[in-house]
Design an enzyme around this catalytic site. Structure first.
Site, PDB file in Angstrom:
ATOM      1  N   GLY A 122       0.818  -1.206   0.000  1.00 31.56           N
ATOM      2  CA  GLY A 122       0.000   0.000   0.000  1.00 31.56           C
ATOM      3  C   GLY A 122       0.854   1.260   0.000  1.00 31.56           C
ATOM      4  CB  THR A 123       4.028   2.098   1.719  1.00 26.77           C
ATOM      5  OG1 THR A 123       3.526   1.755   3.015  1.00 26.77           O
ATOM      6  CG2 THR A 123       4.958   3.278   1.828  1.00 26.77           C
ATOM      7  CG  ASN A 163      -4.187   3.755   9.729  1.00 30.42           C
ATOM      8  OD1 ASN A 163      -4.474   4.837   9.220  1.00 30.42           O
ATOM      9  ND2 ASN A 163      -3.104   3.582  10.459  1.00 30.42           N
ATOM     10  CD  GLN A 166      -6.718  -0.330   7.927  1.00 33.35           C
ATOM     11  OE1 GLN A 166      -7.579  -1.117   8.337  1.00 33.35           O
ATOM     12  NE2 GLN A 166      -5.434  -0.498   8.181  1.00 33.35           N
ATOM     13  CB  THR A 195      10.243  -9.956 -11.839  1.00 31.81           C
ATOM     14  OG1 THR A 195      11.324  -9.752 -12.739  1.00 31.81           O
ATOM     15  CG2 THR A 195       9.651 -11.338 -12.036  1.00 31.81           C
ATOM     16  CB  CYS A 240       8.540   4.793  21.658  1.00 24.80           C
ATOM     17  SG  CYS A 240       9.487   5.055  23.137  1.00 24.80           S
TER      18      CYS A 240
HETATM   19  N1  PLP Z   1      -2.446   3.122   4.380  1.00 27.43           N
HETATM   20  C1  PLP Z   1      -3.151   2.665   5.440  1.00 27.43           C
HETATM   21  C2  PLP Z   1      -4.450   3.319   5.767  1.00 27.43           C
HETATM   22  C3  PLP Z   1      -2.686   1.594   6.194  1.00 27.43           C
HETATM   23  O1  PLP Z   1      -3.399   1.146   7.228  1.00 27.43           O
HETATM   24  C4  PLP Z   1      -1.449   0.990   5.835  1.00 27.43           C
HETATM   25  C5  PLP Z   1      -0.885  -0.106   6.633  1.00 27.43           C
HETATM   26  O2  PLP Z   1      -1.142  -0.246   7.813  1.00 27.43           O
HETATM   27  C6  PLP Z   1      -0.759   1.498   4.720  1.00 27.43           C
HETATM   28  C7  PLP Z   1      -1.285   2.561   4.027  1.00 27.43           C
HETATM   29  C8  PLP Z   1       0.525   0.906   4.278  1.00 27.43           C
HETATM   30  O3  PLP Z   1       0.314  -0.337   3.655  1.00 27.43           O
HETATM   31  P1  PLP Z   1       1.531  -1.353   3.480  1.00 27.43           P
HETATM   32  O4  PLP Z   1       1.838  -1.861   4.852  1.00 27.43           O
HETATM   33  O5  PLP Z   1       1.025  -2.412   2.568  1.00 27.43           O
HETATM   34  O6  PLP Z   1       2.660  -0.597   2.910  1.00 27.43           O
END
Ligand code: PLP
Length: 361
Positions: free
Chosen positions: A58-59, A128, A158, A216, A304
């Site tokens: 997702g990132t 999240n 999410q 790939t 932290c």
């Molecule tokens: N965006 C949201 C709302 C998330 O909850 C998360 C992961 O917790 C991410 C992005 C990042 O996803 P990933 O861990 O697949 O990079």
């Protein structure tokens, strides 16, 4: 992981191990698996197969949109760091505050969109940390009216367990997903881009994914993602009902047994899988330790930094008092959660809070 996803992935670790970009028969088999996965994903997400780009997480999907569109970038203060950090690092990044539920302030969003030169607006579908559902129709109406040339992206990582993406897809230009949030494997995600939306690739090289994301293909991961997504879509309505009842039972059991517990977001504003509470007078580090000892796995969403516990940026954006925010407890429910899990979690949380309060008095 969903068992169906594990089973669907297995053949791609040995028998059909070929690189799908090759031309021999095993490569063609792998290619076919990706094509089928793309069709399934597109169907559940309400987009055309050509809009689906497989990523590593997702990132990566979030970063791709934010780095790949020129012009100023706007987001909400409650975004995941995968959106927030890239925007905060930009000189032209604009971060909009939220209301007390963590929902983006729509008036301030409209003001930000009126500033000339906005290239991309990113507002998450579901938070999240606290589970708040964004009114994406309202967000889209503002962005289309005030910044018609901007790309509207939603981090929907999410969302799949709780929202039918087919109703969200027409509102936005781009969406991000991550397989491990819906019972798929870690290390694979999706970015969708509506036809005609131009986003420069973040990763260039072999030209996979129609030059939009080189590298790939993770064939097993993609197949696992698609299988988990189809199962999630199929089960969503019944799981919503089951998990809403379980979440309510969990939160009621805790709030009914100990004083000073605040439900962070009203239930009708958030997803069923989220049970987020702030417990007065408790430091969540100590609470999480006791929960872990009793096999209850929870999170506080505090970082932290330099030895000092800092309340989460989401709770800070919501205006939650720092002392209360330090007692944040985030319990989440999903397809594996049972009645017995919920009863045990409530018993352990209540016992741990009583112990910590007795120790402090
Ligand atoms: N965006 C949201 C709302 C998330 O909850 C998360 C992961 O917790 C991410 C992005 C990042 O996803 P990933 O861990 O697949 O990079």
């Amino acid at each position: 992981m969903r068992e169906g996803a594990v089973a669907a992935m297995m053949p791609f670790f040995s028998g059909t191990y070929a690189n799908p970009s090759g031309s021999h028969r095993f490569a063609r088999e792998a290619r076919r698996a990706i094509d089928e996965a793309r069709d399934d994903v597109a169907d559940v997400l309400g987009v055309a197969p050509g809009s689906v780009i497989f990523t590593s997480c997702g990132t990566e999907a979030d970063n791709t949109v934010l780095a790949g569109v020129s012009g100023a970038a706007v987001c909400s203060a409650a975004e995941h760091h995968a959106v927030l950090h890239p925007i905060e690092e930009r000189a032209d990044g604009v971060v909009i505050g939220t209301d007390a539920t963590g929902h983006i302030d729509l008036d301030r969003l409209a003001d930000a969109c009126r500033t000339p030169g906005v290239g991309v607006v990113s507002v998450m579908a579901v938070n999240n940390e606290v589970g708040t559902i964004t009114d994406l129709a309202a967000v889209a109406a503002i962005v289309r009216r005030e910044a018609p040339d901007a790309v509207l992206h939603t981090d929907a990582v999410q969302a799949p367990c709780w929202l039918d993406l087919r109703s969200i897809a027409p509102l936005v230009d781009a969406m991000s997903f991550s397989a491990h949030k819906f019972g798929g494997p870690k290390g694979v995600g999706v970015l969708t881009l509506a036809p005609g939306v131009a986003v420069d690739p973040l990763i260039v090289g072999g030209g996979q994914e129609r030059e939009r994301r080189s590298g790939t293909h993770n064939v097993a991961g993609i197949v696992g993602l698609a299988t988990a997504l189809v199962e999630t879509d199929h089960d969503r309505a019944t799981e919503q009902v089951r998990l809403t009842a379980l979440r309510d039972r969990l939160v009621d059991a805790v709030t009914g047994s100990v004083d000073g517990v605040v439900e962070t977001v009203p239930r009708d504003r958030k997803v069923a899988g989220s049970a987020h509470m702030c417990i007065d007078g408790i430091e969540n580090e100590a609470l999480l330790y006791l929960l872990d000892e009793a096999d209850v796995c929870a999170s506080a969403a505090s970082a932290c930094a330099s030895g000092a516990m800092e309340p989460s940026h989401v709770l800070a954006a919501m205006g939650i008092d720092r002392r209360l925010a330090l007692g944040a407890l985030r319990l989440t429910l999903g397809h594996t959660t049972t009645d017995a899990d919920v009863d045990r979690a409530a018993e352990v949380v209540v016992g741990a809070v009583r112990r910590l309060r007795a120790r402090a008095s």
